[in-house]
Design a protein around this motif. Structure first.
Motif, PDB file in Angstrom:
ATOM      1  N   ILE A  42      -2.375  17.377   4.536  1.00  0.00           N
ATOM      2  CA  ILE A  42      -2.072  15.955   3.792  1.00  0.00           C
ATOM      3  C   ILE A  42      -1.814  16.394   2.321  1.00  0.00           C
ATOM      4  O   ILE A  42      -2.806  16.685   1.759  1.00  0.00           O
ATOM      5  CB  ILE A  42      -3.138  15.080   4.017  1.00  0.00           C
ATOM      6  N   GLY A  43      -0.589  16.705   1.950  1.00  0.00           N
ATOM      7  CA  GLY A  43      -0.171  17.402   0.792  1.00  0.00           C
ATOM      8  C   GLY A  43      -0.831  18.706   0.691  1.00  0.00           C
ATOM      9  O   GLY A  43      -0.598  19.524   1.413  1.00  0.00           O
ATOM     10  N   GLU A  44      -1.791  18.862  -0.300  1.00  0.00           N
ATOM     11  CA  GLU A  44      -2.489  20.152  -0.478  1.00  0.00           C
ATOM     12  C   GLU A  44      -3.832  20.205   0.186  1.00  0.00           C
ATOM     13  O   GLU A  44      -4.530  21.232   0.120  1.00  0.00           O
ATOM     14  CB  GLU A  44      -2.754  20.361  -1.893  1.00  0.00           C
ATOM     15  N   ARG A  45      -4.268  19.030   0.802  1.00  0.00           N
ATOM     16  CA  ARG A  45      -5.661  18.789   1.302  1.00  0.00           C
ATOM     17  C   ARG A  45      -5.632  19.196   2.738  1.00  0.00           C
ATOM     18  O   ARG A  45      -4.774  18.688   3.690  1.00  0.00           O
ATOM     19  CB  ARG A  45      -5.834  17.183   1.401  1.00  0.00           C
ATOM     20  N   LEU A  46      -6.526  20.110   3.315  1.00  0.00           N
ATOM     21  CA  LEU A  46      -6.586  20.666   4.563  1.00  0.00           C
ATOM     22  C   LEU A  46      -7.478  19.715   5.443  1.00  0.00           C
ATOM     23  O   LEU A  46      -8.866  19.696   5.000  1.00  0.00           O
ATOM     24  CB  LEU A  46      -7.000  21.898   4.535  1.00  0.00           C
ATOM     25  N   LEU A  47      -7.138  19.229   6.403  1.00  0.00           N
ATOM     26  CA  LEU A  47      -7.974  18.275   7.537  1.00  0.00           C
ATOM     27  C   LEU A  47      -8.328  19.525   8.759  1.00  0.00           C
ATOM     28  O   LEU A  47      -9.671  19.151   9.024  1.00  0.00           O
ATOM     29  CB  LEU A  47      -7.239  17.539   8.242  1.00  0.00           C
ATOM     30  N   GLY A  48      -7.834  20.336   9.131  1.00  0.00           N
ATOM     31  CA  GLY A  48      -8.195  21.228  10.134  1.00  0.00           C
ATOM     32  C   GLY A  48      -7.220  22.070  10.481  1.00  0.00           C
ATOM     33  O   GLY A  48      -6.334  22.336  10.000  1.00  0.00           O
ATOM     34  N   VAL A  49      -7.284  22.497  11.926  1.00  0.00           N
ATOM     35  CA  VAL A  49      -6.346  23.416  12.531  1.00  0.00           C
ATOM     36  C   VAL A  49      -6.160  22.938  13.679  1.00  0.00           C
ATOM     37  O   VAL A  49      -6.847  22.575  14.787  1.00  0.00           O
ATOM     38  CB  VAL A  49      -7.076  24.876  12.525  1.00  0.00           C
ATOM     39  N   MET A  50      -4.665  23.010  14.322  1.00  0.00           N
ATOM     40  CA  MET A  50      -4.326  22.854  15.736  1.00  0.00           C
ATOM     41  C   MET A  50      -3.774  24.161  16.387  1.00  0.00           C
ATOM     42  O   MET A  50      -3.247  24.896  15.735  1.00  0.00           O
ATOM     43  CB  MET A  50      -3.146  21.687  15.785  1.00  0.00           C
ATOM     44  N   SER A  51      -4.013  24.402  17.670  1.00  0.00           N
ATOM     45  CA  SER A  51      -3.693  25.602  18.348  1.00  0.00           C
ATOM     46  C   SER A  51      -3.419  25.237  19.577  1.00  0.00           C
ATOM     47  O   SER A  51      -3.972  24.571  20.313  1.00  0.00           O
ATOM     48  CB  SER A  51      -4.957  26.585  18.142  1.00  0.00           C
ATOM     49  N   ILE A  52      -2.334  25.845  20.105  1.00  0.00           N
ATOM     50  CA  ILE A  52      -2.023  25.970  21.392  1.00  0.00           C
ATOM     51  C   ILE A  52      -1.884  27.418  22.093  1.00  0.00           C
ATOM     52  O   ILE A  52      -1.545  28.227  21.184  1.00  0.00           O
ATOM     53  CB  ILE A  52      -0.641  25.331  21.825  1.00  0.00           C
ATOM     54  N   GLN A  53      -2.243  27.635  23.229  1.00  0.00           N
ATOM     55  CA  GLN A  53      -2.211  28.893  23.796  1.00  0.00           C
ATOM     56  C   GLN A  53      -1.730  29.205  25.249  1.00  0.00           C
ATOM     57  O   GLN A  53      -2.006  27.875  26.017  1.00  0.00           O
ATOM     58  CB  GLN A  53      -3.697  29.611  23.823  1.00  0.00           C
ATOM     59  N   SER A  54      -1.106  30.146  25.560  1.00  0.00           N
ATOM     60  CA  SER A  54      -0.528  30.288  27.091  1.00  0.00           C
ATOM     61  C   SER A  54      -1.021  31.504  27.472  1.00  0.00           C
ATOM     62  O   SER A  54      -0.975  32.697  26.881  1.00  0.00           O
ATOM     63  CB  SER A  54       1.062  30.304  26.626  1.00  0.00           C
ATOM     64  N   ILE A  55      -1.172  31.445  28.926  1.00  0.00           N
ATOM     65  CA  ILE A  55      -1.351  32.797  29.524  1.00  0.00           C
ATOM     66  C   ILE A  55      -0.321  33.597  29.633  1.00  0.00           C
ATOM     67  O   ILE A  55      -0.298  34.767  30.272  1.00  0.00           O
ATOM     68  CB  ILE A  55      -2.016  32.152  31.031  1.00  0.00           C
TER      69      ILE A  55
END
Length: 925
Positions: A632-645
């Motif tokens: 959010i702007g310069e503020r970090l909330l977290g990380v989202m990841s997707i992965q495939s085989i």
């Protein structure tokens, strides 16, 4: 709209559809769904459902609306036929035919009869099959639709080729004089008929060629079931030709195509022919596996001709394995089945098999009776090949036991008499080499009698027969090789055309995808940012990621309050939850920590088989990993990841999509945590189970009733309830006094898979049986306890008051969670359950608005809500007073929460924190 069409027309329709939006898509949707009904059942159903919704919105012309709905009903009918759901297929077909008749659409009526002929065949009703096909021929002829007429006539020739090959041969010649250049859809049936006739008269090379070309014609015109059948028939002809490798290759082509579609009738035929080819190759164990699987697949269609043939092939296999008792049982069962199909030669074959089995069991008298019956049928049908086989069996029986026959013999022994009769018949068949082993048996019989002159004479004939057989085998191998060469050439040409078609389809899909992606992301953004519930945001992101990207794994980690670590708050892998984990922000290996520190997205690619430690033990080995920060702007909330085989699946398009979803997700999560509200929201509609187990009305494991029982009995209860409500409405009575409701409870054992994984399937079965006992303690004997599927149960509470439903639902949940399940070795475990419920009629003031099946879907939706919100609870969907439109059902099923907020329904949620019933009604104020 043609009955069948080629791949080029499908590509044109797909390209047109890709450029259309909204109601104008109807012009293509119905036609494309119709022509994809065998090519791609799932997509055809998806298109038909979309067309149904659009038709409902644009139903300004009732006749136009109902004609299109009738055609879509016929699509559903054919899909159900292919999947072996013959009762549903007949129902949809009847609906379509009634509508077509009402609007005098004779083409549609003829198409209904054409499909009914297929349904009747799988039901084993051969007379009705032929009557339906003749009705289709008469209608097509009456309206002058030449291509449909030719297809139906060619199919009729295909049906008669097996029973009357010589007569059919003349009919085919006459047909080809009248139709010198038939369309590919006609060739699929005509060439198949010619191939069967060629097989019956011994021209195996021609039979192979015709079956191969018929297969290609059927495949190219979307007649996939016929394509599977012709492939198996090609395998059978190659086997007769002596090329068992080619036979097995074609059987495997048919089996692969059948498994891809998973249609019981086609899969059973492919398994049957593959099993027979394996038997001829002496791979008896593999052969038995395929034949037994074929029987299991045909559980829904035991009246079919294929079922009888499977039993007969199992009888032949049992004889090969030296088990005459088993062989006799199989042949007797085959005899019972084939009597319905009017195939005398096959009946003779069954009796001959029984005679051989009885002979080897020592029951000579009954064996003689069976073989005499078989011989009589073969003589009546003038089938010389079957007569020869019967005489050889009689010779074997005569050697092993004495048998008094009325006929006079001139030979010294009865056995020699039958051998010579077989030899005489063989000699009467033009261009047929007499089997050398038959002549050797005659020579040996003379030698045993001391008649060495005749023994020497027939021994010389046997030697010539062997030499002739070797020449014929060489010729057959040459023919088989030529057929295989032609087949490879045709296959290469077809593959070239297929690649061109795929390229064109991919181009059209890319154009549509680019257009749709922009619009879809905007809609998704509005949906996600409208949520004020963190769990709802996670679920929405997960759903859209699965829709738009290749993601076998999906996870979101958020910063802890102190900002020193990342906490995995949501994770799914292949539909299963990923355990929560905490990662320090300065972790030297974690990719989540790296993404948080660098605040930039990145892609990791692993090589298959790479050794190393995964972040989460026990999860799948993924090869493509994409990480993006939630900012959010310069503020970090977290990380989202997707992965495939799969490797190398995340390009710039995929990164852009995930980046956009992450931006929407960050805004929504920031809003959710700012407002500090937790709201359960479920967006997806559970796919209705299509593969119904209808073997009997009782579940063999639990002793509970099954779906077939429900379908057979529910209509009477529904009619009774509707009459009660109609009487009350007419009398102006208060529905609150009514004790005649039907309440559907959908019950699911939570985390049942872990029981099987931990203790084994036997213990899992014990849990299911004990669950039945718990349900029986809650409900009356008059209520229906249904094994719905797996660990899911449907309880139909009859003649009760809907006001009692929450109490009963909580009673189910409580008795399940408070009582232990006893397993093997005195092991005790505890399990909870989830319950969804709804009452019929759903709207007391409009009892006919929703069907009982739609109310069951509401109960199922309630169960789905429970499972998504943590399990071990009860949720009911109840009515709101007022008058509702016909679109009411779809609005509730698409978005139940929105429907509740709009005041259309009540959602009754029962919390499981205590043993007391805590009811929270969510509805519009």
């Amino acid at each position: 709209m043609d009955l069948f069409t080629g791949d080029d027309d499908i590509l044109n329709l797909e390209s047109k559809l890709a450029l259309l939006e909204g109601t104008p898509r109807l012009a293509v949707l119905v036609s494309l769904a119709w022509h994809l009904r065998q090519r791609h059942c799932a997509r055809a159903k998806e298109l038909a459902d979309e067309a149904t919704l659009l038709l409902a919105r644009a139903a300004n012309d009732d006749a136009w609306f109902r004609r299109n709905m009738a055609r879509l009903a016929l699509v559903h009918a054919e899909i159900n036929w292919l999947r072996g759901e013959l009762e549903f297929a007949e129902h949809y077909c009847y609906e379509a035919k009634h509508a077509f008749l009402e609007f005098k659409d004779l083409t549609g009526v003829g198409d209904c009869y054409f499909l009914q002929s297929s349904i009747k065949r799988d039901l084993g009703q051969i007379t009705e099959r032929d009557q339906c096909l003749q009705s289709a021929i008469d209608i097509y002829q009456g309206i002058g639709d030449q291509e449909r007429l030719q297809i139906a006539i060619a199919r009729s020739l295909h049906n008669s080729a097996m029973r009357e090959p010589q007569r059919c041969r003349a009919d085919i010649d006459q047909f080809q004089k009248e139709v010198p250049d038939p369309a590919p859809a006609v060739l699929a049936w005509l060439l198949s008929a010619k191939a069967i006739v060629a097989n019956k008269i011994g021209d195996m090379g021609e039979s192979c060629r015709m079956h191969v070309i018929a297969h290609q014609a059927a495949f190219q015109t979307g007649q996939i079931r016929q394509a599977i059948l012709t492939a198996t028939n090609a395998g059978d002809s190659f086997a007769t030709l002596g090329d068992l490798d080619a036979a097995l290759e074609w059987d495997e082509i048919a089996l692969a195509l059948a498994r891809q579609n998973n249609w019981p009738g086609s899969l059973a035929t492919a398994l049957l022919q593959t099993g027979n080819a394996l038997r001829l190759l002496h791979r008896y164990s593999d052969a038995r596996e395929k034949l037994v699987e074929s029987l299991a697949v045909q559980a829904k269609i035991p009246g079919s001709r294929t079922y009888a043939h499977t039993l007969s092939y199992l009888g032949d296999l049992a004889l090969d394995l030296g088990s005459p008792e088993d062989a006799l049982a199989f042949f007797q069962s085959a005899e019972e089945k084939i009597l319905e199909h009017n195939e005398p030669v096959f009946l003779s074959d069954c009796w001959r098999g029984q005679a051989i089995a009885l002979c080897r069991m020592g029951n000579a008298e009954l064996a003689h009776q069976k073989i005499q019956n078989a011989l009589q049928v073969a003589q009546d049908q003038q089938n010389l090949d079957e007569q020869i086989k019967c005489y050889r069996v009689l010779a074997e029986l005569s050697r092993k036991s004495h048998c008094n026959l009325a006929e006079q013999i001139n030979e010294p022994t009865l056995s020699l008499h039958f051998l010579l009769k077989a030899y005489e018949l063989c000699s009467s068949i033009k261009d047929v080499t007499i089997p050398a082993d038959l002549i050797e048996d005659i020579a040996n019989s003379y030698a045993d009698l001391g008649d060495f002159k005749n023994a020497f004479h027939y021994a010389r004939i046997a030697a010539k027969a062997k030499e002739s057989r070797r020449l014929i085998d060489a010729q057959n191998r040459a023919v088989a090789l030529q057929v295989k060469h032609d087949n490879e050439r045709h296959r290469a040409e077809a593959e070239h055309l297929r690649r061109i078609a795929l390229s064109e389809a991919e181009r059209a899909a890319n154009l549509q995808e680019s257009s749709n992606t922009l619009e879809t992301l905007g809609l998704i953004g509005r949906e996600i940012t409208a949520n004020l519930n963190a769990e709802a945001v996670f679920e929405s992101l997960h759903r859209h990621v699965n829709d738009l990207l290749d993601a076998s794994s999906f996870a979101i980690s958020l910063l802890t309050h102190d900002g020193n670590a990342l906490q995995c708050v949501f994770g799914m892998e292949n539909g299963e939850p990923i355990p929560s984990f905490t990662t320090p922000i300065d972790h030297p290996v974690s990719s989540f920590a790296r993404c948080a520190r660098e605040r930039q997205e990145f892609v990791l690619e692993r090589e298959p088989g790479t050794q190393g430690r995964f972040i989460i033990p026990g999860t799948a080995e993924t090869l493509s990993l994409l990480y993006t920060p939630l900012m959010i702007g310069e503020r970090l909330l977290g990380v989202m990841s997707i992965q495939s085989i799969r490797p190398h699946v995340y390009g710039e398009r995929e990164r852009s999509i995930l980046r956009t979803l992450a931006a929407y997700g960050a805004i929504a999560l920031d809003n959710a945590y700012a407002y500090k509200q937790l709201q359960a929201t479920l967006e997806t509609l559970r796919e209705t189970q299509n593969q119904l187990e209808e073997v009997s009305i009782t579940d063999p494991l639990t002793g509970m009733r099954n779906r077939r029982f429900l379908l057979q009995n529910i209509e009477a209860d529904v009619a009774r309830v509707l009459r009660t409500y109609e009487d009350q409405i007419e009398a102006g009575q208060d529905e609150a006094q009514n004790d005649e409701d039907i309440v559907f409870f959908m019950v699911d054992l939570d985390h049942f898979k872990s029981v099987n994984d931990t203790y084994g399937h036997a213990c899992g079965d014990m849990v299911l049986i004990q669950m039945r006992d718990r349900l029986a303690r809650v409900f009356r004997e008059s209520d229906y306890l249904i094994r719905w599927g797996g660990e899911e149960f449907l309880v139909v509470a009859r003649s009760c008051n809907r006001r009692d439903a929450p109490t009963v639902a909580e009673r189910i949940r409580h008795i399940t969670s408070s009582t232990s399940f006893n397993l093997i070795d005195d092991i005790e475990i505890h399990r909870t359950c989830s319950v969804g419920y709804a009452s019929f009629p759903f709207l007391p003031g409009q009892p006919h608005l929703l069907t009982w099946a739609q109310v069951v879907n509401f109960a199922d939706q309630g169960l789905y809500m429970v499972k998504k919100s943590g399990r071990n609870a009860c949720i009911g969907i109840s009515h709101v007073e007022g008058t509702h439109s016909e679109d009411f059902y779809n609005r509730v099923m698409r978005h139940p929460q929105n429907a509740a907020e709009a005041g259309l329904i009540h959602i009754i949620k029962q919390k499981s924190a205590t043993d007391e019933i805590d009811l929270t009604t969510i509805s519009a104020s």
